[in-house]
Design an enzyme around this catalytic site. Structure first.
Site, PDB file in Angstrom:
ATOM      1  N   THR A 174     -76.275  -8.887  15.786  1.00  0.00           N
ATOM      2  CA  THR A 174     -77.214  -9.549  16.694  1.00  0.00           C
ATOM      3  C   THR A 174     -77.126  -8.950  18.090  1.00  0.00           C
ATOM      4  OG1 THR A 174     -77.068 -11.626  15.443  1.00  0.00           O
ATOM      5  CG2 THR A 174     -77.895 -11.757  17.701  1.00  0.00           C
ATOM      6  N   ARG A 175     -75.900  -8.720  18.563  1.00  0.00           N
ATOM      7  CA  ARG A 175     -75.704  -8.109  19.881  1.00  0.00           C
ATOM      8  C   ARG A 175     -76.261  -6.689  19.902  1.00  0.00           C
ATOM      9  NH1 ARG A 175     -70.408 -10.257  19.401  1.00  0.00           N
ATOM     10  NH2 ARG A 175     -69.631  -8.142  19.040  1.00  0.00           N
ATOM     11  N   CYS A 227     -80.622  14.297  14.165  1.00  0.00           N
ATOM     12  CA  CYS A 227     -81.570  13.943  15.220  1.00  0.00           C
ATOM     13  C   CYS A 227     -82.129  15.145  15.973  1.00  0.00           C
ATOM     14  CB  CYS A 227     -80.906  12.985  16.206  1.00  0.00           C
ATOM     15  SG  CYS A 227     -80.641  11.329  15.533  1.00  0.00           S
ATOM     16  N   PHE A 264     -81.893   2.707  13.557  1.00  0.00           N
ATOM     17  CA  PHE A 264     -82.670   3.754  12.892  1.00  0.00           C
ATOM     18  C   PHE A 264     -83.887   3.222  12.136  1.00  0.00           C
ATOM     19  CE2 PHE A 264     -78.612   5.853  13.571  1.00  0.00           C
ATOM     20  CZ  PHE A 264     -79.014   7.101  14.006  1.00  0.00           C
ATOM     21  N   HIS A 274     -85.587  13.347  22.800  1.00  0.00           N
ATOM     22  CA  HIS A 274     -85.362  12.555  21.593  1.00  0.00           C
ATOM     23  C   HIS A 274     -84.657  11.252  21.962  1.00  0.00           C
ATOM     24  CE1 HIS A 274     -84.140  11.318  17.595  1.00  0.00           C
ATOM     25  NE2 HIS A 274     -82.919  11.181  18.064  1.00  0.00           N
ATOM     26  N   GLY A 332     -82.305   9.064  21.179  1.00  0.00           N
ATOM     27  CA  GLY A 332     -81.168   8.765  20.315  1.00  0.00           C
ATOM     28  C   GLY A 332     -80.673   7.340  20.462  1.00  0.00           C
ATOM     29  N   PRO A 359     -80.629   3.886  23.814  1.00  0.00           N
ATOM     30  CA  PRO A 359     -80.808   3.599  25.239  1.00  0.00           C
ATOM     31  C   PRO A 359     -79.685   4.135  26.109  1.00  0.00           C
ATOM     32  CG  PRO A 359     -80.248   1.601  24.012  1.00  0.00           C
ATOM     33  CD  PRO A 359     -80.540   2.651  23.005  1.00  0.00           C
ATOM     34  N   ALA A 360     -78.452   4.153  25.588  1.00  0.00           N
ATOM     35  CA  ALA A 360     -77.326   4.644  26.397  1.00  0.00           C
ATOM     36  C   ALA A 360     -77.501   6.123  26.710  1.00  0.00           C
ATOM     37  CB  ALA A 360     -76.010   4.411  25.665  1.00  0.00           C
ATOM     38  N   ASN A 404     -84.870   4.837  16.377  1.00  0.00           N
ATOM     39  CA  ASN A 404     -84.498   6.243  16.298  1.00  0.00           C
ATOM     40  C   ASN A 404     -84.880   6.722  14.903  1.00  0.00           C
ATOM     41  OD1 ASN A 404     -83.233   8.719  15.913  1.00  0.00           O
ATOM     42  ND2 ASN A 404     -81.347   8.131  16.962  1.00  0.00           N
TER      43      ASN A 404
END
Length: 392
Positions: A59-60, A166, A217, A307, A309, A311-312, A340
């Protein structure tokens, strides 16, 4: 920072002779649309898992990915036919490939047909195929089944890129660029197709990293037509592919680790991946820009097709290069709408970029003609292309 030296590369919005251009884009998706807000309950119900700690963790993760919707091949019909997919250790790679091989071909054919329609020329004008997937394994490969599904000539030259991850979409674009520029008159169909069923498993406390893939993904396919010296009567170039490079980072082989096992493919993404990309992306961009012959750079005077991959990764690239928030908007939109989607994602990013470019022109604002197409994959491998937006 200085501005782009247009005199070096030309500024008129027409392609340079002999340089590869993207002539059309296309995409396709499976029928199952998953809303991120309902994913957790659906996944745990499907796999008959009631572990509250794992459910809370997923969920997180679903909230932090910024994904809103995704398309997936997995369906109730597939689970009825292959109920062992939802059982720990129950399914085999053979069963997964039975599903994946057919699914990726179907999506690749559909995306390619959409792309060819947008291109406007006859399918018989395609001379080469570059096919990319990390979701199937067979001999002959998906390149042949794509050619067969489209009815391409047996004379069509084929290149197959398997398990590139990716970075596969931009790697395929680099290969297609080389083919187009070294075979005058050629028209290259680049097709990418991916499905997460190859790695679908029930949640397990022994594999907490699996939940990242579940939250992030998506499935789908993408296609492009690449060729040099566009026919002004029947072809409309979208991007010129000016310069392409690839680099791998030594001693990072375990950062993105994928292994084909008896139970499908197992992926492990290291927590250090965003930091590794942040630490190396600027030097890579400098190398790419320098090889293209640009004497100066201003990152915010360029477009960025990156691309998505996760948000970070996007956040760290934005921070390291001091990019304005709108620069990565196409990447963030693609991530939000499709997740992704591995090698496919760059097609979706480029589509959104063209859409936003059109809005800028309609508002009589200055748009960025030159930019970078970037992706990161196993290795850790950096793929990059200096491109020009020719869509007018």
């Amino acid at each position: 920072m200085g501005s782009i030296d247009a005199a070096v590369l030309g500024s008129e919005k027409k392609s340079n002779p002999g340089k590869a251009t993207i002539l059309a884009l296309g995409k396709a998706f499976p029928h199952q649309l998953v809303m991120q807000e309902y994913l957790v309950d659906g996944y745990f119900k499907t796999t008959n898992c009631d572990d509250p700690e794992l459910k809370q963790k997923l969920t997180r993760l679903c909230k932090t990915t910024t994904v809103k919707t995704r398309y997936v091949v997995m369906s109730e019909e597939i689970l009825k036919k292959y109920p062992e997919l939802a059982i720990e250790g129950g399914s085999t790679v053979t069963q997964r490939l039975d599903i994946c091989n057919d699914a990726v071909t179907e999506m690749a054919v559909e995306a390619s047909r959409a792309c060819i329609k947008n291109w406007g020329r006859s399918i018989s004008d395609i001379t080469h195929v570059v096919y990319v997937s990390s979701s199937e394994a067979r001999l002959p490969g998906g390149d042949l089944y794509l050619a067969k599904g489209l009815g391409l000539s047996p004379d069509t030259h084929r290149v197959l890129l398997y398990f590139v991850g990716c970075s596969g979409g931009v790697a395929g674009l680099r290969v297609a660029k080389d083919i187009a520029e070294n075979n005058p008159g050629s028209r290259v169909l680049l097709a990418t197709s991916e499905t997460t069923i190859i790695g679908f498993k029930p949640p397990s406390v022994d594999r907490p990293y699996d939940l990242v893939g579940v939250a992030l993904f998506g499935d789908g396919a993408g296609a492009m037509i690449i060729g040099s010296d566009p026919d002004p009567i029947c072809e409309k170039p979208l991007f010129e592919l000016h310069t392409a490079i690839q680099n791998f980072l030594p001693e990072t082989e375990k950062t993105i680790d994928g292994r084909l096992t008896e139970q499908g493919i197992n992926f492990k993404l290291s927590r250090e991946l965003p930091q590794i990309i942040e630490d190396n992306v600027e030097n890579f961009c400098k190398k790419l820009i320098g090889k293209a012959g640009l004497a100066h750079k201003n990152y915010n005077q360029m477009f960025w097709a990156v691309h998505p991959g996760g948000p970070a990764i996007l956040n760290r690239i934005e921070k390291r290069l001091n990019l304005s928030p709108e620069k990565l908007s196409p990447s963030r939109r693609a991530l939000m709408d499709y997740g992704n989607a591995s090698s496919n994602s760059i097609v979706y990013v480029l589509e959104y970029m063209l859409e936003e470019s059109k809005k800028v022109r309609n508002m009589n604002e200055e748009e960025n003609e030159w930019g970078l197409i970037l992706a990161f994959g196993p290795g850790v491998t950096f793929e990059g292309i200096i491109a020009r937006n020719l869509d007018v």
